[in-house]
Write a protein that holds these residues in place. Structure first.
Motif, mmCIF file in Angstrom:
data_model
loop_
_atom_site.group_PDB
_atom_site.id
_atom_site.type_symbol
_atom_site.label_atom_id
_atom_site.label_comp_id
_atom_site.label_asym_id
_atom_site.label_seq_id
_atom_site.Cartn_x
_atom_site.Cartn_y
_atom_site.Cartn_z
ATOM 1 N N SER A 82 -35.232 -36.738 68.422
ATOM 2 C CA SER A 82 -34.016 -36.164 69.029
ATOM 3 C C SER A 82 -32.974 -35.792 67.985
ATOM 4 C CB SER A 82 -33.389 -37.150 70.016
ATOM 5 O OG SER A 82 -34.225 -37.317 71.110
ATOM 6 N N ILE A 83 -32.798 -36.645 66.973
ATOM 7 C CA ILE A 83 -31.722 -36.327 66.008
ATOM 8 C C ILE A 83 -32.096 -35.124 65.137
ATOM 9 C CG2 ILE A 83 -30.494 -38.565 65.892
ATOM 10 C CD1 ILE A 83 -32.128 -39.224 63.418
ATOM 11 N N LYS A 84 -33.388 -34.841 65.051
ATOM 12 C CA LYS A 84 -33.808 -33.677 64.254
ATOM 13 C C LYS A 84 -33.786 -32.382 65.065
ATOM 14 C CE LYS A 84 -37.396 -35.924 62.516
ATOM 15 N NZ LYS A 84 -38.799 -36.022 62.170
ATOM 16 N N GLN A 85 -33.759 -32.521 66.391
ATOM 17 C CA GLN A 85 -33.869 -31.359 67.268
ATOM 18 C C GLN A 85 -32.595 -30.519 67.228
ATOM 19 O OE1 GLN A 85 -36.422 -30.264 69.025
ATOM 20 N NE2 GLN A 85 -35.298 -28.604 69.995
ATOM 21 N N LYS A 86 -32.761 -29.221 66.996
ATOM 22 C CA LYS A 86 -31.574 -28.359 66.964
ATOM 23 C C LYS A 86 -31.481 -27.480 68.206
ATOM 24 C CE LYS A 86 -29.904 -29.563 62.909
ATOM 25 N NZ LYS A 86 -30.324 -30.973 63.153
ATOM 26 N N LYS A 87 -32.638 -27.115 68.752
ATOM 27 C CA LYS A 87 -32.626 -26.190 69.888
ATOM 28 C C LYS A 87 -32.394 -26.943 71.205
ATOM 29 C CE LYS A 87 -36.296 -24.120 68.171
ATOM 30 N NZ LYS A 87 -37.651 -23.851 68.236
ATOM 31 N N ARG A 89 -28.128 -30.719 78.689
ATOM 32 C CA ARG A 89 -28.879 -31.931 78.995
ATOM 33 C C ARG A 89 -29.301 -32.653 77.716
ATOM 34 N NH1 ARG A 89 -33.607 -34.347 79.589
ATOM 35 N NH2 ARG A 89 -34.247 -35.176 81.602
ATOM 36 N N SER A 90 -29.825 -31.869 76.744
ATOM 37 C CA SER A 90 -30.320 -32.492 75.520
ATOM 38 C C SER A 90 -29.173 -33.129 74.722
ATOM 39 C CB SER A 90 -31.074 -31.484 74.675
ATOM 40 O OG SER A 90 -30.390 -30.252 74.618
ATOM 41 N N GLU A 117 -37.274 -34.383 77.505
ATOM 42 C CA GLU A 117 -37.660 -35.090 76.290
ATOM 43 C C GLU A 117 -39.144 -34.929 75.991
ATOM 44 O OE1 GLU A 117 -35.398 -36.180 78.505
ATOM 45 O OE2 GLU A 117 -33.849 -35.720 77.028
ATOM 46 N N ALA A 118 -39.940 -34.745 77.044
ATOM 47 C CA ALA A 118 -41.377 -34.554 76.828
ATOM 48 C C ALA A 118 -41.610 -33.345 75.917
ATOM 49 C CB ALA A 118 -42.078 -34.354 78.167
ATOM 50 N N THR A 119 -40.766 -32.328 76.088
ATOM 51 C CA THR A 119 -40.874 -31.114 75.270
ATOM 52 C C THR A 119 -40.795 -31.427 73.779
ATOM 53 O OG1 THR A 119 -39.645 -30.092 77.067
ATOM 54 C CG2 THR A 119 -39.977 -28.754 75.095
ATOM 55 N N LEU A 120 -39.925 -32.375 73.422
ATOM 56 C CA LEU A 120 -39.783 -32.785 72.013
ATOM 57 C C LEU A 120 -41.114 -33.278 71.468
ATOM 58 C CD1 LEU A 120 -36.555 -34.957 71.743
ATOM 59 C CD2 LEU A 120 -37.043 -32.829 70.562
#
Ligand code: ZN
Length: 366
Positions: free
Chosen positions: A167-172, A76-77, A177-180
């Motif tokens: 988002s672009i920094k997220q690896k996991k 999803r991410s 999106e709220a989790t981010l």
């Protein structure tokens, strides 16, 4: 209005026990994802709507040029990041990200989310939990306080810049999106979600649908010096239909068929013809409260089949106009309405052009 709407329809439906992908299964007359797509289009709140799917060839229907279909990623991410990267070139201010598995949100919710972004960077609809939630720490179960537990829904609304940078920094892999925002200690505004905006997760959600049929019939005498109304529109003709109302046999039959299917008696119960209040009432005004009952009771129409019985006027000439009018009045797709013209070989009152009759059958589901 610099808003963009992303619909994530590329899930693998792991919890949905069916051979078909969940987001493409038919739900209330259309593919599950189309509910979100149509609502976003009808809201006129968005410059572009991005539909993210597994394979572009899965979508056969043509949509307006504001709808862009793109291929998603594995998780999803991944899919939401692909969509965010895609819209970056348009320099969006706001973006709403939505799961196609939630077809029942309202346009009102979209408006509230966008409004909330005037003063917040992220706005998430939540509802309080009906059930108590347990969580596990080292094999020990704890109860979450219901008052302080929230269930998050989508669409989730963000300032584009913030969600993009996170988002672009997220690896996991993340759940939503709220989790981010939560992981990065960003502030989120929680707004009231909608109880009916449930996620369709299991096939029972869809199979639990009951279908009913209803039949309607009406006949009115033709008289000179009256306007002729059929299906809610005026038809040029030498006579009109006599009645307490405008005598619209099509709408009256539609009303009776809907009431029949809902098992709510008949048109005369709702609009007694001895009441002055209803004298010369236009029939669309009679249909409106019936459609309201239909919506309130969570019914939707599967189809309508109509026989208009008369020598003149010729149905073929007005078919499209009448179907368009019915489609507007009932908020029903034109493809689900059929209108047939039937003459009676010049026999009887109808054959002598002294009356027009109509019969309707409808199917509705709840
Ligand atoms: Zn009537």
């Amino acid at each position: 209005m610099n808003n963009y709407f992303i619909i994530l329809a590329s899930g693998q439906s792991k919890r949905f026990n069916s051979n078909q992908l969940k987001q493409f299964i038919t739900y209330k007359n259309k593919a599950l994802f189309e509910h979100s797509l149509d609502k976003a289009m009808n809201s006129k709140l968005f410059k572009k709507i991005i539909l993210v799917v597994n394979e572009k060839k899965q979508i056969k229907k043509k949509y307006s040029k504001d709808v862009v279909i793109i291929k998603g990623g594995k998780e999803r991410s991944d899919s939401s990041l692909i969509a965010l990267k895609y819209i970056k070139k348009f320099k969006p201010s706001n973006v709403l990200i939505h799961d196609a598995a939630r077809p029942n949100f309202t346009i009102k919710l979209l408006k509230r989310l966008i409004k909330s972004l005037q003063t917040n960077k992220a706005s998430i609809p939540v509802i309080s939990s009906k059930d108590s939630i347990k969580y596990k720490v080292k094999n020990q179960l704890f109860n979450l306080d219901k008052k302080n537990s929230y269930l998050t829904q989508t669409p989730q609304a963000f300032k584009f810049k913030d969600i993009y940078n996170l988002s672009i920094k997220q690896k996991k892999i993340i759940q939503d999106e709220a989790t981010l925002f939560i992981n990065n200690n960003f502030k989120i505004k929680f707004i009231n979600g909608e109880i009916l905006n449930d996620k369709i997760t299991f096939k029972e959600d869809i199979n639990n649908i009951k279908t009913f049929f209803g039949i309607g019939f009406d006949i009115h005498r033709l008289v000179k010096d009256k306007k002729l109304y059929l299906g809610g529109i005026k038809i040029p003709f030498h006579s009109g239909l006599k009645g307490h109302s405008d005598g619209d046999v099509i709408l009256h039959s539609v009303i009776d068929s809907l009431l029949g299917a809902m098992r709510k008696k008949d048109i005369g119960t709702f609009f007694p013809d001895n009441r002055n209040k209803f004298k010369n009432i236009r029939s669309p005004k009679m249909l409106k409260p019936i459609v309201d009952i239909l919506n309130r009771s969570n019914f939707y129409i599967n189809n309508l089949d109509i026989n208009l019985i008369c020598e003149q006027p010729k149905v073929s000439k007005y078919r499209n106009k009448i179907i368009n009018s019915l489609s507007d009045l009932l908020n029903l797709d034109k493809d689900l309405i059929n209108l047939k013209g039937k003459t009676v070989e010049k026999l009887g009152l109808i054959g002598k052009e002294k009356a027009i009759a109509c019969e309707v059958i409808c199917s509705i589901s709840q």
